[in-house]
Motif scaffolding. Structure first.
Motif, PDB file in Angstrom:
ATOM      1  N   VAL A   1       1.008   5.407 -11.744  1.00  0.00           N
ATOM      2  CA  VAL A   1       0.742   6.151 -10.517  1.00  0.00           C
ATOM      3  C   VAL A   1       0.102   7.503 -10.780  1.00  0.00           C
ATOM      4  O   VAL A   1      -0.922   7.853 -10.186  1.00  0.00           O
TER       5      VAL A   1
ATOM      6  N   ARG B   1      -3.630   7.466 -11.884  1.00  0.00           N
ATOM      7  CA  ARG B   1      -4.528   7.030 -10.817  1.00  0.00           C
ATOM      8  C   ARG B   1      -4.675   8.097  -9.746  1.00  0.00           C
ATOM      9  O   ARG B   1      -5.754   8.286  -9.177  1.00  0.00           O
ATOM     10  N   LEU B   2      -3.596   8.810  -9.449  1.00  0.00           N
ATOM     11  CA  LEU B   2      -3.661   9.860  -8.435  1.00  0.00           C
ATOM     12  C   LEU B   2      -4.570  10.995  -8.886  1.00  0.00           C
ATOM     13  O   LEU B   2      -5.400  11.486  -8.109  1.00  0.00           O
TER      14      LEU B   2
ATOM     15  N   GLU C   1      -8.206   5.978   2.051  1.00  0.00           N
ATOM     16  CA  GLU C   1      -9.342   6.206   1.143  1.00  0.00           C
ATOM     17  C   GLU C   1      -8.896   7.099  -0.007  1.00  0.00           C
ATOM     18  O   GLU C   1      -8.671   8.296   0.210  1.00  0.00           O
ATOM     19  N   PRO C   2      -8.752   6.555  -1.221  1.00  0.00           N
ATOM     20  CA  PRO C   2      -8.893   5.132  -1.544  1.00  0.00           C
ATOM     21  C   PRO C   2      -7.600   4.378  -1.253  1.00  0.00           C
ATOM     22  O   PRO C   2      -6.527   4.991  -1.174  1.00  0.00           O
ATOM     23  N   GLU C   3      -7.692   3.044  -1.062  1.00  0.00           N
ATOM     24  CA  GLU C   3      -6.477   2.246  -0.950  1.00  0.00           C
ATOM     25  C   GLU C   3      -5.750   2.281  -2.286  1.00  0.00           C
ATOM     26  O   GLU C   3      -6.367   2.272  -3.346  1.00  0.00           O
ATOM     27  N   PHE C   4      -4.435   2.320  -2.205  1.00  0.00           N
ATOM     28  CA  PHE C   4      -3.664   2.613  -3.408  1.00  0.00           C
ATOM     29  C   PHE C   4      -2.438   1.696  -3.447  1.00  0.00           C
ATOM     30  O   PHE C   4      -1.360   2.072  -3.014  1.00  0.00           O
TER      31      PHE C   4
ATOM     32  N   PRO D   1       0.830  -1.207   0.000  1.00  0.00           N
ATOM     33  CA  PRO D   1       0.000   0.000   0.000  1.00  0.00           C
ATOM     34  C   PRO D   1       0.861   1.252   0.000  1.00  0.00           C
ATOM     35  O   PRO D   1       1.892   1.320   0.678  1.00  0.00           O
TER      36      PRO D   1
ATOM     37  N   LEU E   1      -2.444   5.562   3.115  1.00  0.00           N
ATOM     38  CA  LEU E   1      -3.530   6.222   2.388  1.00  0.00           C
ATOM     39  C   LEU E   1      -4.718   5.277   2.413  1.00  0.00           C
ATOM     40  O   LEU E   1      -4.739   4.252   1.717  1.00  0.00           O
TER      41      LEU E   1
ATOM     42  N   ALA F   1      -8.177   9.812  -8.776  1.00  0.00           N
ATOM     43  CA  ALA F   1      -8.664   9.668  -7.405  1.00  0.00           C
ATOM     44  C   ALA F   1      -8.951  11.033  -6.787  1.00  0.00           C
ATOM     45  O   ALA F   1      -9.944  11.215  -6.073  1.00  0.00           O
TER      46      ALA F   1
ATOM     47  N   MET G   1      -7.819  10.823   0.687  1.00  0.00           N
ATOM     48  CA  MET G   1      -7.574  11.747  -0.414  1.00  0.00           C
ATOM     49  C   MET G   1      -8.146  13.125  -0.089  1.00  0.00           C
ATOM     50  O   MET G   1      -7.554  14.149  -0.452  1.00  0.00           O
TER      51      MET G   1
END
Length: 304
Positions: free
Chosen positions: A201, A204-205, A260-263, A163, A258, A208, A182
Motif C-alpha cells: 500500500v 503505491r500511494l 483516480e487512480p482506482e486502488f 476498492p 478513490l 500515485a 488523488m
C-alpha cells in the motif's frame, strides 16, 4: 462483548420495542436497557434509534445484526456439533486472516465449512500477510488469506478485490463529495496502513501521489480496531479504508471511493504445494464461497 448481549440485541431488533423484548426475555426494562448500552459501548456506536413508538436499527445496528444472527446460529449449533463429533476424528486446519477481510463473509465461510466438511475443525489466526507467509513456510498455518501475491512455491488463488476509499472527517470540505481523486488529497493528512500490515500500500500511494503531482501528508501506521484513536492521534483529515471497514470502524465519517487512480486491495488464498487432503478440501470450500458484497470478481490465478 458476550453472547447474551447479542441475544438481547437481536430480540430488541425483532420486537422493535425494549418493553416487549424485556417481557420476552423475562428481564426488567431498565436491566435490558443497561445491557444494550453496554453493547453499544463495546461496539463504539449507537445501535438503536429510540422513539416514543419503539426502536429501530441505526446503520451500525443493521451491520451488526447480520453478524449477530450468524454468531448465535453457530453458538446454538455448537452442542449438537460436539455431540455429533463424538467418536469421529476431526482434523484441525489452521487458517490465517489479515485485517480488512469482511466479518460477514468470514462467518459465512465458517458456517459453510462446518456444514459441508464435518471432518475439518477450523481455527483462525489474525496476522498480517507477511506474517502469514512466514507461518505457512514454518508449518504453523495450513492456509492463508493474504493481501500480497504469494511466492511461486505456494498455490495462489485470487479470491476478490475491494476498492480503497477515504473515510473523511465530518465537516471537512471533502465530506460533501461522492468520490475523490488523488489530486484532491494535496497537503491533507491521510492515515493509511503501513508496510508491516499491507506491504504494497504505502509504495503505491507514494508513487500515485508523485504521478499526480501532489503531496498528501501520509501518516502510515499499523492499526486494526482503533482507527478512530489513531486518526485523532495524528489529526488525520481522512483515513484510507475499504467501505466495509469504514462502516465498522468510523460509521459517522462519510466514505468516498478513490476514483483516480482506482486502488484495489486484492485478497489471495494460499497454501503449500504439498499438504493434507483435508487442507485441499477446506481450500476448495473457501474458493467456492460467494464473494463478499462490494467486492470485484476474482481473476483466477493458480491452484488446485
Amino acid at each position: 462483548m458476550e453472547l447474551r448481549h447479542l441475544r438481547y440485541f437481536t430480540t430488541v431488533a425483532a420486537e422493535g420495542s425494549l418493553s416487549r423484548a424485556a417481557e420476552r426475555l423475562h428481564l426488567t426494562q431498565p436491566s435490558l436497557s443497561r445491557q444494550i448500552r453496554q453493547l453499544e459501548r463495546d461496539v463504539g456506536a449507537p445501535l438503536f434509534e429510540r422513539t416514543p413508538g419503539g426502536t429501530s436499527l441505526t446503520p451500525a445496528g443493521a451491520a451488526l445484526h447480520h453478524h449477530a444472527l450468524l454468531l448465535l446460529r453457530l453458538a446454538d449449533a455448537a452442542p449438537d456439533m460436539a455431540r455429533s463429533a463424538m467418536g469421529r476424528t476431526r482434523e484441525i486446519v489452521h487458517i490465517g486472516v489479515p485485517p480488512g477481510v469482511p466479518d460477514g463473509w468470514l462467518l459465512d465461510v465458517l458456517a459453510t465449512l462446518e456444514t459441508e466438511l464435518p471432518h475439518a475443525a477450523v481455527t483462525l489466526t489474525e496476522a498480517s500477510s507477511t506474517e502469514q507467509l512466514r507461518m505457512i513456510r514454518e508449518g504453523r498455518l495450513d492456509l492463508g488469506l493474504v493481501h500480497e501475491h504469494p511466492p511461486g512455491r505456494l498455490h495462489a488463488e485470487h479470491l476478490f478485490a475491494f476498492p480503497f476509499g477515504l473515510a473523511v472527517r465530518p465537516g471537512h470540505p471533502l465530506a460533501d463529495g461522492t468520490a475523490c481523486r488523488m489530486q484532491d488529497l494535496d497537503n491533507l493528512r491521510i492515515l493509511a496502513h503501513g508496510r508491516q500490515q499491507v506491504p504494497v500500500v504505502d509504495d503505491r500511494l507514494v508513487v500515485a501521489g508523485h504521478d499526480a503531482g501532489v503531496v498528501p501528508l501520509w501518516q502510515f501506521a499499523q492499526f486494526s480496531q482503533h482507527a478512530r484513536a489513531f486518526a485523532e492521534a495524528v489529526k488525520a483529515d481522512a483515513v484510507l479504508l475499504m467501505a466495509h471497514s469504514a462502516r465498522r470502524l468510523l460509521p459517522d465519517w462519510p466514505w468516498l471511493p478513490l476514483a483516480e487512480p482506482e486502488f484495489p486491495l486484492v485478497t489471495w488464498l494460499t497454501w503449500p504445494l504439498e499438504t493434507r487432503a483435508v487442507v485441499r478440501d477446506v481450500a476448495r470450500g473457501v474458493r467456492a464461497q460467494d464473494r463478499p458484497a462490494g467486492a470485484t470478481p476474482a481473476a483466477r490465478s493458480s491452484g488446485s
